[in-house]
Design a protein around this motif. Structure first.
Motif, PDB file in Angstrom:
ATOM      1  N   LEU A   7       0.812  -1.244   0.119  1.00 61.16           N
ATOM      2  CA  LEU A   7      -0.272   0.029  -0.044  1.00 61.16           C
ATOM      3  C   LEU A   7       0.815   1.434  -0.136  1.00 61.16           C
ATOM      4  CD1 LEU A   7      -1.320   0.716   3.580  1.00 61.16           C
ATOM      5  CD2 LEU A   7       0.037  -1.296   3.232  1.00 61.16           C
ATOM      6  N   SER A   8       0.316   2.324  -0.388  1.00 57.86           N
ATOM      7  CA  SER A   8       1.166   3.651  -0.291  1.00 57.86           C
ATOM      8  C   SER A   8       1.048   4.267   1.084  1.00 57.86           C
ATOM      9  CB  SER A   8       0.398   4.578  -1.520  1.00 57.86           C
ATOM     10  OG  SER A   8      -0.747   4.960  -1.119  1.00 57.86           O
ATOM     11  N   GLU A   9       1.926   5.137   0.873  1.00 56.36           N
ATOM     12  CA  GLU A   9       2.115   5.873   2.499  1.00 56.36           C
ATOM     13  C   GLU A   9       0.629   6.861   2.506  1.00 56.36           C
ATOM     14  OE1 GLU A   9       4.175   7.247   5.652  1.00 56.36           O
ATOM     15  OE2 GLU A   9       4.772   6.069   4.391  1.00 56.36           O
ATOM     16  N   ARG A  10       0.047   7.278   1.594  1.00 54.29           N
ATOM     17  CA  ARG A  10      -1.206   7.791   1.706  1.00 54.29           C
ATOM     18  C   ARG A  10      -2.204   6.829   2.251  1.00 54.29           C
ATOM     19  NH1 ARG A  10      -4.628  11.629   0.338  1.00 54.29           N
ATOM     20  NH2 ARG A  10      -6.714  10.919  -0.745  1.00 54.29           N
ATOM     21  N   GLN A  11      -2.340   5.913   1.955  1.00 54.95           N
ATOM     22  CA  GLN A  11      -3.193   4.840   2.059  1.00 54.95           C
ATOM     23  C   GLN A  11      -3.173   4.511   3.561  1.00 54.95           C
ATOM     24  OE1 GLN A  11      -2.485   1.742  -1.166  1.00 54.95           O
ATOM     25  NE2 GLN A  11      -4.387   2.175  -1.961  1.00 54.95           N
ATOM     26  N   LEU A  12      -1.776   4.441   3.918  1.00 57.41           N
ATOM     27  CA  LEU A  12      -1.677   3.936   5.480  1.00 57.41           C
ATOM     28  C   LEU A  12      -2.035   5.299   6.379  1.00 57.41           C
ATOM     29  CD1 LEU A  12      -0.481   2.153   7.622  1.00 57.41           C
ATOM     30  CD2 LEU A  12       1.713   3.287   7.453  1.00 57.41           C
ATOM     31  N   THR A  13      -1.972   6.446   5.912  1.00 63.32           N
ATOM     32  CA  THR A  13      -2.209   7.753   6.630  1.00 63.32           C
ATOM     33  C   THR A  13      -3.764   7.583   6.773  1.00 63.32           C
ATOM     34  OG1 THR A  13      -1.757   8.903   4.921  1.00 63.32           O
ATOM     35  CG2 THR A  13      -0.109   8.748   6.850  1.00 63.32           C
ATOM     36  N   VAL A  14      -4.485   7.460   5.521  1.00 66.93           N
ATOM     37  CA  VAL A  14      -6.059   7.413   5.431  1.00 66.93           C
ATOM     38  C   VAL A  14      -6.614   6.263   6.352  1.00 66.93           C
ATOM     39  CG1 VAL A  14      -7.979   7.064   4.028  1.00 66.93           C
ATOM     40  CG2 VAL A  14      -6.196   8.492   3.191  1.00 66.93           C
ATOM     41  N   LEU A  15      -5.832   5.066   6.424  1.00 65.22           N
ATOM     42  CA  LEU A  15      -6.481   3.860   7.249  1.00 65.22           C
ATOM     43  C   LEU A  15      -6.213   4.539   8.788  1.00 65.22           C
ATOM     44  CD1 LEU A  15      -7.138   1.167   8.057  1.00 65.22           C
ATOM     45  CD2 LEU A  15      -4.820   0.599   7.717  1.00 65.22           C
ATOM     46  N   LEU A  16      -5.123   5.219   9.051  1.00 64.98           N
ATOM     47  CA  LEU A  16      -4.871   5.837  10.426  1.00 64.98           C
ATOM     48  C   LEU A  16      -6.058   6.836  10.853  1.00 64.98           C
ATOM     49  CD1 LEU A  16      -1.113   6.971  10.660  1.00 64.98           C
ATOM     50  CD2 LEU A  16      -2.681   6.238  12.657  1.00 64.98           C
ATOM     51  N   PHE A  17      -6.403   7.902   9.823  1.00 64.31           N
ATOM     52  CA  PHE A  17      -7.404   8.847  10.312  1.00 64.31           C
ATOM     53  C   PHE A  17      -8.814   8.060  10.478  1.00 64.31           C
ATOM     54  CE2 PHE A  17     -10.873  11.363   8.518  1.00 64.31           C
ATOM     55  CZ  PHE A  17     -10.908  12.633   9.224  1.00 64.31           C
ATOM     56  N   VAL A  18      -9.174   7.150   9.559  1.00 62.16           N
ATOM     57  CA  VAL A  18     -10.702   6.688   9.644  1.00 62.16           C
ATOM     58  C   VAL A  18     -10.575   5.726  10.907  1.00 62.16           C
ATOM     59  CG1 VAL A  18     -12.265   5.022   8.543  1.00 62.16           C
ATOM     60  CG2 VAL A  18     -10.994   6.443   7.223  1.00 62.16           C
ATOM     61  N   SER A  19      -9.489   5.063  11.074  1.00 62.23           N
ATOM     62  CA  SER A  19      -9.604   4.073  12.486  1.00 62.23           C
ATOM     63  C   SER A  19      -9.535   4.927  13.793  1.00 62.23           C
ATOM     64  CB  SER A  19      -8.301   3.383  12.458  1.00 62.23           C
ATOM     65  OG  SER A  19      -8.396   2.264  11.360  1.00 62.23           O
ATOM     66  N   LEU A  20      -8.717   5.971  13.651  1.00 63.91           N
ATOM     67  CA  LEU A  20      -8.723   6.956  15.006  1.00 63.91           C
ATOM     68  C   LEU A  20     -10.060   7.684  15.097  1.00 63.91           C
ATOM     69  CD1 LEU A  20      -4.976   7.670  15.244  1.00 63.91           C
ATOM     70  CD2 LEU A  20      -6.393   5.861  16.231  1.00 63.91           C
ATOM     71  N   LEU A  21     -10.919   7.946  14.096  1.00 63.99           N
ATOM     72  CA  LEU A  21     -12.380   8.669  14.367  1.00 63.99           C
ATOM     73  C   LEU A  21     -12.941   8.073  15.217  1.00 63.99           C
ATOM     74  CD1 LEU A  21     -13.484   9.880  10.812  1.00 63.99           C
ATOM     75  CD2 LEU A  21     -13.140  11.258  12.790  1.00 63.99           C
ATOM     76  N   SER A  22     -12.800   6.660  15.328  1.00 63.83           N
ATOM     77  CA  SER A  22     -13.740   5.888  16.097  1.00 63.83           C
ATOM     78  C   SER A  22     -13.661   6.236  17.820  1.00 63.83           C
ATOM     79  CB  SER A  22     -13.406   4.201  16.042  1.00 63.83           C
ATOM     80  OG  SER A  22     -13.933   3.397  17.032  1.00 63.83           O
ATOM     81  N   PRO A  23     -12.247   6.084  18.399  1.00 58.14           N
ATOM     82  CA  PRO A  23     -12.055   6.640  19.526  1.00 58.14           C
ATOM     83  C   PRO A  23     -12.133   8.175  19.866  1.00 58.14           C
ATOM     84  CG  PRO A  23     -10.000   6.125  18.864  1.00 58.14           C
ATOM     85  CD  PRO A  23     -11.224   5.671  17.981  1.00 58.14           C
ATOM     86  N   VAL A 148     -11.808   4.817   0.343  1.00 56.18           N
ATOM     87  CA  VAL A 148     -13.051   5.060  -0.181  1.00 56.18           C
ATOM     88  C   VAL A 148     -14.026   5.932   0.588  1.00 56.18           C
ATOM     89  CG1 VAL A 148     -15.158   4.079  -1.094  1.00 56.18           C
ATOM     90  CG2 VAL A 148     -12.808   3.377  -1.994  1.00 56.18           C
ATOM     91  N   LEU A 149     -14.009   5.291   2.000  1.00 55.39           N
ATOM     92  CA  LEU A 149     -14.915   5.908   2.925  1.00 55.39           C
ATOM     93  C   LEU A 149     -14.891   7.240   3.582  1.00 55.39           C
ATOM     94  CD1 LEU A 149     -15.699   2.688   4.879  1.00 55.39           C
ATOM     95  CD2 LEU A 149     -17.574   3.934   3.300  1.00 55.39           C
ATOM     96  N   MET A 150     -13.233   7.418   3.702  1.00 53.64           N
ATOM     97  CA  MET A 150     -12.888   8.804   4.189  1.00 53.64           C
ATOM     98  C   MET A 150     -13.568   9.892   3.706  1.00 53.64           C
ATOM     99  SD  MET A 150     -10.597  11.382   3.726  1.00 53.64           S
ATOM    100  CE  MET A 150      -9.397  11.182   2.725  1.00 53.64           C
ATOM    101  N   PRO A 151     -13.719  10.486   2.436  1.00 56.93           N
ATOM    102  CA  PRO A 151     -14.233  11.526   2.278  1.00 56.93           C
ATOM    103  C   PRO A 151     -15.826  11.593   2.490  1.00 56.93           C
ATOM    104  CG  PRO A 151     -13.970  10.270   0.086  1.00 56.93           C
ATOM    105  CD  PRO A 151     -13.059   9.710   1.266  1.00 56.93           C
ATOM    106  N   VAL A 152     -16.747  10.351   2.509  1.00 59.99           N
ATOM    107  CA  VAL A 152     -17.972  10.467   2.810  1.00 59.99           C
ATOM    108  C   VAL A 152     -18.044  10.648   4.232  1.00 59.99           C
ATOM    109  CG1 VAL A 152     -19.978   8.806   3.013  1.00 59.99           C
ATOM    110  CG2 VAL A 152     -18.502   8.676   0.997  1.00 59.99           C
ATOM    111  N   LEU A 153     -17.367  10.158   5.261  1.00 56.40           N
ATOM    112  CA  LEU A 153     -17.308  10.286   6.659  1.00 56.40           C
ATOM    113  C   LEU A 153     -17.096  11.742   6.823  1.00 56.40           C
ATOM    114  CD1 LEU A 153     -15.261   6.947   7.903  1.00 56.40           C
ATOM    115  CD2 LEU A 153     -17.671   7.518   7.720  1.00 56.40           C
ATOM    116  N   VAL A 154     -16.148  12.432   6.358  1.00 52.97           N
ATOM    117  CA  VAL A 154     -15.886  13.755   6.579  1.00 52.97           C
ATOM    118  C   VAL A 154     -16.790  14.878   6.261  1.00 52.97           C
ATOM    119  CG1 VAL A 154     -14.347  15.658   5.995  1.00 52.97           C
ATOM    120  CG2 VAL A 154     -13.317  13.366   6.504  1.00 52.97           C
ATOM    121  N   ALA A 155     -17.396  14.187   4.983  1.00 51.16           N
ATOM    122  CA  ALA A 155     -18.501  14.974   4.355  1.00 51.16           C
ATOM    123  C   ALA A 155     -20.106  15.229   5.468  1.00 51.16           C
ATOM    124  CB  ALA A 155     -19.074  14.719   3.065  1.00 51.16           C
ATOM    125  N   VAL A 156     -20.147  13.778   5.610  1.00 54.79           N
ATOM    126  CA  VAL A 156     -21.283  13.812   6.676  1.00 54.79           C
ATOM    127  C   VAL A 156     -21.077  14.483   8.001  1.00 54.79           C
ATOM    128  CG1 VAL A 156     -22.502  12.301   8.296  1.00 54.79           C
ATOM    129  CG2 VAL A 156     -21.838  11.590   5.768  1.00 54.79           C
TER     130      VAL A 156
END
Length: 361
Positions: A7-23, A148-156
């Motif tokens: 995966l790319s560095e960008r994908q890893l950081t997006v995974l980080l962001f979406v995951s840490l939205l939870s806590p 894929v989910l990140m922009p949707v989550l941020v928009a909502v």
């Protein structure tokens, strides 16, 4: 490390962001308001500044990694084969328990807000079942899902908070004086605790593609997550006030129940519950993936998938052993969990990386 699971560095950081939205969404705004009162909306920028230190350290340490090496390999090189493996095994055991806590707290949150007459067992079983499937897959697949989910989550989240803006009262946010400084600092600690959890995801950094001399493209996950924390705290506190923000079990969820979009009261909470579920699933799947990756590095086997089922089973056992309802879990979330977590992310992992750098390993 399989060449197909990259995966790319960008994908890893997006995974980080979406995951840490939870806590982050789970603890705010209450965790900050308890300490900082009406000045709590200033705590996220302070937490961001504090988290910049471990972020800079981990980036410096990762420059010493060989292609295909993650955080575990770096630590084992720095602390030696025995000491490094014991250290990584301890981190894996902690994250296994933490996975159980994630599953239990996600179940209790749904019970408290949506299904008050239900039981946590079915939710925990479903979450761990999905996490088992996710963790058994390729790392890049989970990262692409997050992308894929990140922009949707941020928009909502942006639409929901923007709709709450007319109800914000400045008296709930101001004035802020110098005497609020210590409270703002202490209010930043729970947010800092979430931000520093990024270090766990660096155990997956061995899957990141090498770009040669090119500067890696990253999503600015930490400033974006801090901005979400600021917005959630600002609008919830500004609308509900300090007393309600502290006393309510899920103040952010209570805020959105009567939000009007285009002048009509809608069931916006169903959308936010969907955000909770998605981020919880991704976070738990990522944690199980991290644990299996650590065990792969510790044992020296080629594939980490063999460690996914036992990790999911142990996390499930931890989830069922954690007793008490949402308020009891809140006490865990306020004390024991942050204490252990920051022991790793603020002291132990940075210390191990410093030793690796000083030994020029």
């Amino acid at each position: 490390m399989g060449k197909t699971d990259r995966l790319s560095e960008r994908q890893l950081t997006v995974l980080l962001f979406v995951s840490l939205l939870s806590p982050m969404i789970r603890i705010l705004p209450t965790a900050a308001v308890v300490f900082a009162g009406r000045a709590a909306w200033l705590s996220p920028p302070v937490a961001l500044a504090m988290a910049g230190v471990p972020l800079a350290l981990t980036r410096a340490a990762r420059r010493r990694a060989n292609p295909g090496e993650g955080l575990a390999e770096l630590i084992i090189r720095g602390l030696g084969k025995v000491g490094g493996r014991i250290f990584c095994a301890a981190a894996a055991l902690w994250l296994t328990f933490y996975g159980g806590f994630i599953a239990r707290s996600a179940a209790e949150r749904l019970l408290a807000t949506v299904y008050p007459n239900g039981g946590p067992g079915i939710f925990i079983a479903v979450m761990l079942g999905v996490a088992l499937i996710t963790g058994s897959g390729l790392t890049k697949n989970l990262a692409r899902t997050a992308e894929v989910l990140m922009p949707v989550l941020v928009a909502v989240i942006a639409v929901v908070l923007f709709s709450a803006a007319p109800d914000v009262e400045t008296v709930n946010l101001l004035p802020v004086t110098l005497r609020d400084g210590p409270g703002i600092l202490f209010g930043a600690l729970p947010i800092f605790n979430v931000l520093t959890a990024f270090e766990y995801f660096l155990f997956l950094s061995g899957h990141v593609e090498q770009n040669g001399a090119k500067k890696p493209r990253r999503f600015p996950w930490m400033p974006t997550l801090a901005a979400v924390a600021l917005a959630v705290t600002f609008f919830t506190l500004g609308t509900l006030g300090e007393a309600l923000s502290v006393s309510m079990e899920n103040a952010f969820f209570m805020l959105i129940r009567n939000i009007r979009i285009f002048g009509v009261v809608e069931r916006v909470e169903s959308v936010v519950v969907a955000i909770w579920i998605v981020t919880d699933f991704i976070f738990l799947g990522a944690v199980i993936m991290v644990v299996s990756e650590i065990w792969r590095s510790v044992t020296g086997v080629k594939r980490r998938q063999a460690f996914v089922p036992p990790t999911a089973a142990l996390s499930g056992a931890a989830a069922f052993l954690i007793t008490g309802g949402a308020f009891e879990l809140q006490r865990w979330s306020d004390t024991l969990i942050p204490a252990i977590n920051m022991s790793f992310t603020v002291i132990l992992i940075p210390g191990a990386l410093l030793i690796t750098m000083l030994r020029k390993k």
